[in-house]
Design an enzyme around this catalytic site. Structure first.
Site, PDB file in Angstrom:
ATOM      1  N   CYS A  91     -58.317  27.520  39.956  1.00 17.73           N
ATOM      2  CA  CYS A  91     -56.944  27.037  39.761  1.00 17.73           C
ATOM      3  C   CYS A  91     -56.324  26.686  41.118  1.00 17.73           C
ATOM      4  O   CYS A  91     -56.672  25.669  41.706  1.00 17.73           O
ATOM      5  CB  CYS A  91     -56.123  28.074  39.002  1.00 17.73           C
ATOM      6  SG  CYS A  91     -54.594  27.412  38.301  1.00 17.73           S
TER       7      CYS A  91
ATOM      8  N   HIS B 243     -59.750  28.638  34.321  1.00 23.10           N
ATOM      9  CA  HIS B 243     -60.028  30.036  34.661  1.00 23.10           C
ATOM     10  C   HIS B 243     -61.290  30.498  33.934  1.00 23.10           C
ATOM     11  O   HIS B 243     -61.206  31.029  32.820  1.00 23.10           O
ATOM     12  CB  HIS B 243     -58.855  30.932  34.273  1.00 23.10           C
ATOM     13  CG  HIS B 243     -57.641  30.762  35.122  1.00 23.10           C
ATOM     14  ND1 HIS B 243     -57.368  31.586  36.191  1.00 23.10           N
ATOM     15  CD2 HIS B 243     -56.635  29.854  35.068  1.00 23.10           C
ATOM     16  CE1 HIS B 243     -56.230  31.204  36.752  1.00 23.10           C
ATOM     17  NE2 HIS B 243     -55.769  30.149  36.096  1.00 23.10           N
TER      18      HIS B 243
ATOM     19  N   GLU C 139     -63.024  33.065  34.344  1.00 25.25           N
ATOM     20  CA  GLU C 139     -63.105  34.518  34.171  1.00 25.25           C
ATOM     21  C   GLU C 139     -62.613  34.975  32.806  1.00 25.25           C
ATOM     22  O   GLU C 139     -62.991  36.057  32.328  1.00 25.25           O
ATOM     23  CB  GLU C 139     -62.320  35.233  35.278  1.00 25.25           C
ATOM     24  CG  GLU C 139     -60.822  35.119  35.214  1.00 25.25           C
ATOM     25  CD  GLU C 139     -60.254  33.899  35.917  1.00 25.25           C
ATOM     26  OE1 GLU C 139     -59.058  33.890  36.232  1.00 25.25           O
ATOM     27  OE2 GLU C 139     -61.018  32.938  36.143  1.00 25.25           O
TER      28      GLU C 139
END
Length: 587
Positions: free
Chosen positions: A380, A507, A509
């Site tokens: 990001c 993102h 994750e």
């Protein structure tokens, strides 16, 4: 539908979320389909506008919901996809009731906490519990509900009353209450004390709820006489008192409830070799506990990837302001330590964030990674930072910046998205699952995703790379290998002449799972261990990623393929401030 409600007593931070997730894992292992709901008693509609240092990192769902981090635990442990409605807040409940009142749905009645708020809570639970979250048709068998906060909190009272009514409605055979409490050990006497749990259960019973199971948090397993005392004073059978003592990693928790989920847990324990990627460039460094909480998602993603690569995680958190020139003048020792950690890194991760504090330090970290060929992953803001750095250093545009940090910059290489709102903060970002198309099939990102033509990942941002400057960047060697469906929004950047320099607007994750690591985090770990080429060959030949992708132990029992005999990189870097099993990555 069966309901399991998890509450907490004595103090906050006992691990109700992990306990609820672990209960779900055990039930799932028994062949049941499981869904989850998190109740947060705060007045905010969602977690989107809350400080991560106060409440922890925001978790983003496929539908764009900005929710409590515990929902990330549910998704990782149970391998499910939840919706924004799986996170109930006081703000959502009151908003829905007030909207009904304004429409006249209550037919002129006086709207009160009981029954209108409590009824709304129960209706929300029943409605959401019926939504399938595991990709199959029909509702789940069990809904695990976690009530946030601590028993006795004023803001929790309407939810306690609603759950008491709900338990009566669905019947005792369909409702199980698990109360997570603390059994401390006082250093002066050295024995486990039951009084805090006794008082917590007494408070719970006074509010109309009786626990069926006690999950006792403690430093060590409970002694039998302690269990018997708890049973006597809390009216819970000894067989229903479970010890949740401190363990080395959270994947042990289900093992304390049942011998299950052992593979991934044992994988973490067995890893001995280290390949620390030990420089994390952060905008802020506050209390260590708060820092760990804020970066929990990144740490999990690194851990999942490092276990797959059979390395131990060694992470040194570096506060990015410490890398900046003003720190060299004000605190030269701090500045030197920060740079020593960064230079010792095998890999660098720059996560997302908001605001301009520490941005110049992040830019310096990205520059160091680019110039010294250190594997780099920017998430990001971390991608936007890399773009700014290249604009300044390669394109020779010293004023290059993001309009977020300098609205008057003459070279806006990162700009506010045209559809964004500048007057309202909550829920106005580009949120949720969005599709990214690979424009360069030979790029590392595409190869890591099995040469897929696109990838769906979760987003949370207001700013984007200025599309008008893309041609200039491409001439300088920066490839925008991933774009949205319009081709105007840049999603993934790469440097072809670098071992691993990747930035992503999304993102990754958020969707990392034990045994299913994020492809880009796995690439970072592999590149930091000098195993990226071997990993890409495996993916090319086998077409997927498994829970163990790199090993020196010969064949590995996976359904997909055997791991190769790859030489482990054993270079030990700077001693980390935080150590965990798996490969370490700094950003």
């Amino acid at each position: 539908m069966k309901y399991v409600v998890v509450t907490g007593g004595v103090v906050s931070g006992l691990g109700k979320g992990v306990t609820a997730s672990s209960i779900g894992v055990v039930l799932k292992a028994c062949g049941l389909r499981v869904t989850s709901i998190k109740i947060d008693p705060y007045l905010n509609t969602d977690a989107g506008t809350m400080s991560p240092f106060e409440h922890g990192e925001v978790f983003v769902l496929d539908d764009g919901g900005e929710v409590d981090l515990d929902l990330g635990n549910y998704e990782r442990f149970l391998d499910i996809k939840l919706t924004r409605d799986n996170n109930i807040t006081t703000g959502k409940i009151y908003q829905s009731v007030i909207n009904k009142e304004r429409k006249g749905d209550y037919l002129g009645k006086t709207v009160q906490v009981v029954p209108h708020i409590t009824d709304a809570i129960q209706e929300w639970i029943e409605r959401v519990a019926m939504i399938p979250v595991d990709g199959k048709e029909g509702p789940a068998d069990v809904c695990v509900i976690e009530l946030g906060g601590t028993i006795g909190d004023i803001e929790s009272m309407p939810f306690i009353e609603a759950l008491g009514q709900f338990s009566y409605r669905v019947g005792p055979g369909n409702f199980c209450l698990v109360h997570v409490s603390l059994v401390p050990v006082l250093n002066t006497v050295g024995e486990q004390k039951t009084k805090p749990t006794q008082h917590s259960v007494r408070s719970l019973r006074a509010l109309g709820l009786t626990p069926n199971i006690l999950a006792c948090r403690s430093a060590k397993p409970l002694e039998e006489n302690v269990k018997e005392k708890l049973s006597q004073f809390c009216h819970v059978p000894v067989s229903n008192i479970v010890t949740l003592h401190d363990v080395t990693n959270i994947w042990h928790i289900p093992l304390l409830l049942m011998v299950e989920f052992s593979y991934f847990s044992e994988e973490i324990i067995s890893v001995a070799e280290t390949c620390p990627i030990n420089a994390l460039s952060l905008k802020e460094q506050r209390a260590h506990e708060a820092l760990i909480e804020v970066l929990k998602l990144k740490r999990f993603a690194l851990l999942h990837a490092s276990v797959a690569c059979q390395r131990k995680l060694v992470v040194d958190w570096v506060a990015s302001p410490d890398l900046e020139k003003h720190t060299e003048v004000e605190a030269p020792e701090v500045h030197k330590k920060a740079w020593d950690l960064l230079k010792a890194a095998d890999g660098i991760l720059v996560p997302g964030g908001f605001g301009d504090r520490g941005v110049e330090g992040k830019i310096l970290a990205a520059k160091y990674a680019r110039e010294h060929k250190v594997p780099y992953l920017g998430i990001c803001l971390g991608m936007q930072i890399a773009v700014i750095e290249i604009a300044r250093s390669v394109l020779n545009l010293p004023d290059a910046n993001s309009t977020e940090f300098n609205p008057d910059t003459t070279t806006p290489c990162v700009i506010f998205m045209p559809e964004g709102s500048k007057t309202h903060m909550g829920g106005t970002m580009r949120l949720g699952s969005r599709r990214t198309y690979f424009k360069v099939p030979s790029c590392k990102a595409a190869k890591l995703h099995g040469n897929a033509s696109f990838v769906d990942e979760r987003h949370r941002h207001r700013y984007e790379v200025n599309p008008e400057m893309v041609p200039e960047f491409e001439k300088a060697g920066l490839a925008f290998v991933g774009q949205d469906e319009t081709g105007k929004r840049m999603e993934i950047i790469e440097l072809a002449d670098h071992p691993y320099f990747i930035g992503v607007q999304f993102h990754p994750e958020f969707k990392s799972r034990p045994g299913k690591p994020s492809a880009l985090f796995l690439g970072l770990i592999a590149a930091s261990c000098r195993q990226l080429d071997s990993l890409l060959r495996h993916i090319l030949h086998r077409g997927n990623l498994t829970s163990r992708c790199i090993s020196n132990n010969g064949p590995v029992p996976t359904k997909a393929y055997q791991n190769g005999n790859l030489k482990k990189h054993t270079k030990s870097l700077a001693n980390g401030n935080f150590h965990s099993n798996g490969n370490g990555v700094h950003a």
